[in-house]
Design a protein around this motif. Structure first.
Motif, PDB file in Angstrom:
ATOM      1  N   ARG A  37       6.169   8.826  -2.518  1.00 51.98           N
ATOM      2  CA  ARG A  37       5.397   7.709  -3.050  1.00 51.98           C
ATOM      3  C   ARG A  37       3.898   7.928  -2.851  1.00 51.98           C
ATOM      4  N   ALA A  38       3.525   8.421  -1.695  1.00 55.12           N
ATOM      5  CA  ALA A  38       2.105   8.700  -1.433  1.00 55.12           C
ATOM      6  C   ALA A  38       1.610   9.826  -2.322  1.00 55.12           C
ATOM      7  N   GLU A  39       2.440  10.815  -2.510  1.00 51.13           N
ATOM      8  CA  GLU A  39       2.059  11.952  -3.352  1.00 51.13           C
ATOM      9  C   GLU A  39       1.873  11.520  -4.803  1.00 51.13           C
ATOM     10  N   LEU A  40       2.751  10.666  -5.294  1.00 50.81           N
ATOM     11  CA  LEU A  40       2.647  10.201  -6.679  1.00 50.81           C
ATOM     12  C   LEU A  40       1.418   9.323  -6.875  1.00 50.81           C
ATOM     13  N   ALA A  42      -2.668   2.742  -4.525  1.00 47.45           N
ATOM     14  CA  ALA A  42      -1.238   2.712  -4.226  1.00 47.45           C
ATOM     15  C   ALA A  42      -0.616   1.385  -4.660  1.00 47.45           C
ATOM     16  N   TYR A  43      -1.314   0.282  -4.423  1.00 47.52           N
ATOM     17  CA  TYR A  43      -0.809  -1.023  -4.848  1.00 47.52           C
ATOM     18  C   TYR A  43      -0.679  -1.075  -6.364  1.00 47.52           C
ATOM     19  N   ARG A  44      -1.650  -0.541  -7.073  1.00 50.07           N
ATOM     20  CA  ARG A  44      -1.613  -0.560  -8.538  1.00 50.07           C
ATOM     21  C   ARG A  44      -0.457   0.276  -9.082  1.00 50.07           C
ATOM     22  N   VAL A  83       8.003   0.166  -5.341  1.00 49.62           N
ATOM     23  CA  VAL A  83       7.199   1.262  -4.815  1.00 49.62           C
ATOM     24  C   VAL A  83       6.906   2.261  -5.926  1.00 49.62           C
ATOM     25  N   ALA A  84       5.940   3.125  -5.664  1.00 48.40           N
ATOM     26  CA  ALA A  84       5.584   4.161  -6.643  1.00 48.40           C
ATOM     27  C   ALA A  84       6.736   5.125  -6.821  1.00 48.40           C
ATOM     28  N   THR A 119       0.843  -1.191   0.000  1.00 51.16           N
ATOM     29  CA  THR A 119       0.000   0.000   0.000  1.00 51.16           C
ATOM     30  C   THR A 119       0.880   1.244   0.000  1.00 51.16           C
ATOM     31  N   VAL A 120       0.359   2.331   0.489  1.00 50.61           N
ATOM     32  CA  VAL A 120       1.059   3.613   0.470  1.00 50.61           C
ATOM     33  C   VAL A 120       2.322   3.542   1.320  1.00 50.61           C
TER      34      VAL A 120
END
Length: 140
Positions: free
Chosen positions: A50-53, A88-90, A139-140, A44-45
């Motif tokens: 990463r959370a922002e993206l 977030a996972y995607r 991660v993102a 997840t996030v």
């Protein structure tokens, strides 16, 4: 041989042609690296950008400058195309897919330089599972 020079046409390297073996090994590199990235994928996030993206991809927003427009659009398409998991996972999964494809391309480039399967494969897998690449691929 050209008179007065050491130029010999036979000494010129011919471009490497991709056979079924090289394509198969490249696909194996993609699948192997993707399998490892998928097992270690962030669920997840994560903290930081990463959370922002992931949020920008979900809302088609603009993360901090420079904004990463191509990344945001590709992430949005990926989150729409993949029907499972949270956003977030995607987006994390998208990073794993693109990193795996990059490793397949890297293998083909390495093979084109050395024209031997084992050294090109070892170099590619060493890079694929290096700390910097692996940590960015999950991660993102």
């Amino acid at each position: 041989m050209i008179a007065g020079t050491s130029y010999d046409r036979r000494a010129i390297a011919r471009p490497a042609t991709l056979g079924a073996t090289q394509i198969g090994v490249a696909l194996g590199v993609v699948l192997a690296s993707f399998a490892v990235y998928l097992i270690t994928l962030a669920p997840t996030v994560q903290w930081g950008d990463r959370a922002e993206l992931a949020t920008a991809a979900d809302h088609l927003g603009i993360p901090h400058p420079p904004g990463y427009p191509l990344y945001t659009l590709l992430a949005k398409l990926f989150t729409v195309a993949v029907p499972f998991g949270d956003v977030a996972y995607r987006v994390n999964l998208m990073s794993a897919v693109f990193a795996s494809l990059a490793m397949g391309t890297l293998y083909l480039l390495a093979f084109g330089m050395v024209r031997r399967i084992v050294p090109a494969l070892l170099a590619t897998m060493t890079i694929a599972f290096s700390r910097d690449i692996w940590s960015s691929a999950v991660v993102a």
